[in-house]
Design a protein around this motif. Structure first.
Motif, PDB file in Angstrom:
ATOM      1  N   ILE A  15       0.818  -1.217   0.000  1.00 55.23           N
ATOM      2  CA  ILE A  15       0.000   0.000   0.000  1.00 55.23           C
ATOM      3  C   ILE A  15       0.847   1.261   0.000  1.00 55.23           C
ATOM      4  O   ILE A  15       0.415   2.300  -0.498  1.00 55.23           O
ATOM      5  CB  ILE A  15      -0.989  -0.006   1.190  1.00 55.23           C
ATOM      6  N   SER A  19      -0.413   3.791  -2.630  1.00 54.59           N
ATOM      7  CA  SER A  19      -0.998   4.998  -2.043  1.00 54.59           C
ATOM      8  C   SER A  19       0.077   5.791  -1.307  1.00 54.59           C
ATOM      9  O   SER A  19       0.055   5.908  -0.080  1.00 54.59           O
ATOM     10  CB  SER A  19      -2.130   4.627  -1.081  1.00 54.59           C
ATOM     11  N   GLU A  21       0.583   8.875  -0.968  1.00 54.83           N
ATOM     12  CA  GLU A  21       0.091  10.013  -0.184  1.00 54.83           C
ATOM     13  C   GLU A  21      -0.353   9.558   1.193  1.00 54.83           C
ATOM     14  O   GLU A  21      -0.298  10.324   2.154  1.00 54.83           O
ATOM     15  CB  GLU A  21      -1.101  10.691  -0.859  1.00 54.83           C
ATOM     16  N   LEU A  22      -0.831   8.314   1.270  1.00 58.10           N
ATOM     17  CA  LEU A  22      -1.258   7.770   2.562  1.00 58.10           C
ATOM     18  C   LEU A  22      -0.066   7.694   3.508  1.00 58.10           C
ATOM     19  O   LEU A  22      -0.155   8.097   4.671  1.00 58.10           O
ATOM     20  CB  LEU A  22      -1.866   6.374   2.367  1.00 58.10           C
ATOM     21  N   ALA A  25       0.939  11.162   4.614  1.00 62.22           N
ATOM     22  CA  ALA A  25      -0.033  11.733   5.540  1.00 62.22           C
ATOM     23  C   ALA A  25       0.066  11.057   6.914  1.00 62.22           C
ATOM     24  O   ALA A  25      -0.069  11.712   7.952  1.00 62.22           O
ATOM     25  CB  ALA A  25      -1.451  11.585   4.981  1.00 62.22           C
ATOM     26  N   MET A  26       0.309   9.761   6.911  1.00 61.81           N
ATOM     27  CA  MET A  26       0.447   9.055   8.188  1.00 61.81           C
ATOM     28  C   MET A  26       1.710   9.484   8.926  1.00 61.81           C
ATOM     29  O   MET A  26       1.700   9.610  10.150  1.00 61.81           O
ATOM     30  CB  MET A  26       0.461   7.538   7.945  1.00 61.81           C
TER      31      MET A  26
ATOM     32  N   ALA B  17      -3.511  17.299  10.426  1.00 62.23           N
ATOM     33  CA  ALA B  17      -2.919  16.081   9.842  1.00 62.23           C
ATOM     34  C   ALA B  17      -4.010  15.056   9.508  1.00 62.23           C
ATOM     35  O   ALA B  17      -3.910  14.347   8.504  1.00 62.23           O
ATOM     36  CB  ALA B  17      -1.897  15.474  10.800  1.00 62.23           C
ATOM     37  N   ALA B  20      -5.638  16.211   6.369  1.00 64.94           N
ATOM     38  CA  ALA B  20      -4.781  15.882   5.224  1.00 64.94           C
ATOM     39  C   ALA B  20      -4.849  14.385   4.902  1.00 64.94           C
ATOM     40  O   ALA B  20      -4.860  13.987   3.731  1.00 64.94           O
ATOM     41  CB  ALA B  20      -3.332  16.295   5.512  1.00 64.94           C
ATOM     42  N   LEU B  21      -4.918  13.573   5.935  1.00 62.61           N
ATOM     43  CA  LEU B  21      -5.064  12.124   5.739  1.00 62.61           C
ATOM     44  C   LEU B  21      -6.366  11.819   5.000  1.00 62.61           C
ATOM     45  O   LEU B  21      -6.411  11.012   4.070  1.00 62.61           O
ATOM     46  CB  LEU B  21      -5.036  11.431   7.106  1.00 62.61           C
ATOM     47  N   ALA B  24      -6.031  12.666   1.378  1.00 64.31           N
ATOM     48  CA  ALA B  24      -5.233  11.647   0.681  1.00 64.31           C
ATOM     49  C   ALA B  24      -6.068  10.388   0.437  1.00 64.31           C
ATOM     50  O   ALA B  24      -5.986   9.775  -0.638  1.00 64.31           O
ATOM     51  CB  ALA B  24      -3.982  11.305   1.498  1.00 64.31           C
ATOM     52  N   LYS B  27      -8.803  10.448  -2.573  1.00 68.26           N
ATOM     53  CA  LYS B  27      -8.389  10.473  -3.987  1.00 68.26           C
ATOM     54  C   LYS B  27      -8.720   9.161  -4.673  1.00 68.26           C
ATOM     55  O   LYS B  27      -8.512   8.091  -4.116  1.00 68.26           O
ATOM     56  CB  LYS B  27      -6.868  10.689  -4.071  1.00 68.26           C
ATOM     57  N   ARG B 118      -4.671   0.200  -6.854  1.00 66.56           N
ATOM     58  CA  ARG B 118      -4.787   1.592  -6.416  1.00 66.56           C
ATOM     59  C   ARG B 118      -6.105   1.802  -5.656  1.00 66.56           C
ATOM     60  O   ARG B 118      -6.126   2.411  -4.583  1.00 66.56           O
ATOM     61  CB  ARG B 118      -4.708   2.532  -7.627  1.00 66.56           C
ATOM     62  N   GLY B 121      -6.037   0.133  -2.235  1.00 66.85           N
ATOM     63  CA  GLY B 121      -5.273   0.931  -1.278  1.00 66.85           C
ATOM     64  C   GLY B 121      -6.087   2.104  -0.756  1.00 66.85           C
ATOM     65  O   GLY B 121      -6.046   2.430   0.434  1.00 66.85           O
ATOM     66  N   GLN B 122      -6.862   2.722  -1.637  1.00 62.82           N
ATOM     67  CA  GLN B 122      -7.663   3.879  -1.226  1.00 62.82           C
ATOM     68  C   GLN B 122      -8.874   3.462  -0.377  1.00 62.82           C
ATOM     69  O   GLN B 122      -9.277   4.201   0.524  1.00 62.82           O
ATOM     70  CB  GLN B 122      -8.085   4.695  -2.451  1.00 62.82           C
TER      71      GLN B 122
END
Lengths: 157, 147
Positions: A15, A19, A21-22, A25-26, B17, B20-21, B24, B27, B118, B121-122
């Motif tokens: 992941i 991902s 960006e994940l 961000a984490m 934060a 922002a998470l 992310a 998306k 993808r 994961g999202q």
């Protein structure tokens, strides 16, 4: 498919590649949560939540980090039964652990006034916010790493 | 009931934060699917504020009222939800309930079959993000507005 944790059956999503960006961000959330919190207390919170959520990778990582921070071996051994360990843990640690357990086990009920008030009595508002943040953040890492079945670092085997 | 802290005030960096998470995680994820994930996790975690907010958001998006009503019993209403929705809901439930069992191969594989990497994961990212919001909402006892 059998439920084993060895290398041969662990082929879940990478992941942090799919991902990215994940991951960023984490990491930002982790850094924000770690501010103004005693590192030893932070490790106790992270280990206890990881025990409840059964995150092998997280347990391995934070037990090692806790030892590096000088957390006593006895505290780490007894952490899963901290309520029964009397004065081994300070009142701040016990209040934070009780709150962490409540935050981690939302499926069983809410965060009781008793548990919240005990923490609010020993921490400043800022500290309490950061304790809550740390518990929230390790819960998020636990969920990622259990779901993708991340193994404890290979170098440790 | 005692007043609880406002996390946004005492730990603004943390709050930002998590926002922002959330950005992310959102998306490349279908907004309707995201709302179903958010509502189901919030139901399991008993976050009143989050259930209210996301049910309201889903309705504004035009989500079918029956889908919202039956969501806690989605396994018994399979024809109502697409295979992607069912796979995502099963994964969300196991991710939300880590204290009892891990994320089983059966549930993981169902999601991996329904989504590309993808998307998967999202979906995972959204499930853990709403779990984070739920923990903030419940612990600080955020109140749902009267509607």
């Amino acid at each position: 498919m059998t439920q084993t944790l060895n290398n041969t059956t662990t082929d879940r999503l990478k992941i942090y590649n799919t991902s990215p960006e994940l991951y960023d961000a984490m990491m930002a959330l982790s850094n924000a949560s770690a501010k103004d919190i005693d590192p030893e207390l932070g490790e106790l919170i992270k280990i206890r939540a990881s025990q409840i959520n059964h995150c092998a990778f997280c347990l391995d990582m934070h037990m090692r980090d806790a030892r590096k921070h000088g957390v006593s071996e006895q505290k780490l051994d007894v952490l899963a039964a901290w309520e029964e360990a009397g004065s081994l843990f300070s009142e701040r640690e016990r209040a934070a652990l009780a709150l962490t357990e409540a935050i981690t086990e939302l499926g069983n009920g809410h965060v009781a006034d008793e548990v919240y008030a005990r923490a609010a009595a020993v921490f400043s508002e800022r500290e309490l916010g950061q304790v809550i943040a740390m518990a929230v953040t390790i819960n998020a890492w636990n969920r990622i790493n259990v779901t993708i079945r991340l193994e404890p670092r290979a170098s440790l085997k | 009931m005692s007043r609880r802290i406002n996390l946004n005030r005492v730990s603004p960096e943390v709050y930002e934060a998590v926002v922002a998470l959330n950005t992310a995680a959102a998306k490349d994820l279908d907004p309707d699917l995201a709302e179903l994930i958010k509502i189901r996790a919030s139901q399991m975690n008993h976050c009143a504020f989050c259930i209210d907010m996301h049910t309201h958001d889903a309705r504004k998006r035009g989500m079918n009222e029956q889908k919202l009503t039956l969501l806690p019993a989605w396994q018994e209403a399979e024809g109502l939800y697409t295979e992607q929705e069912q796979a995502a809901l099963a994964l969300t439930e196991e991710m939300t309930d880590l204290t009892r069992k891990h994320v089983s191969d059966e549930v993981y594989d169902r999601a991996a079959a329904a989504f590309d990497e993808r998307e998967l994961g999202q979906v995972i990212a959204m499930a853990l993000t709403i779990n984070a919001w739920n923990r903030i909402g419940v612990t600080t006892r955020l109140r749902a507005p009267k509607r």
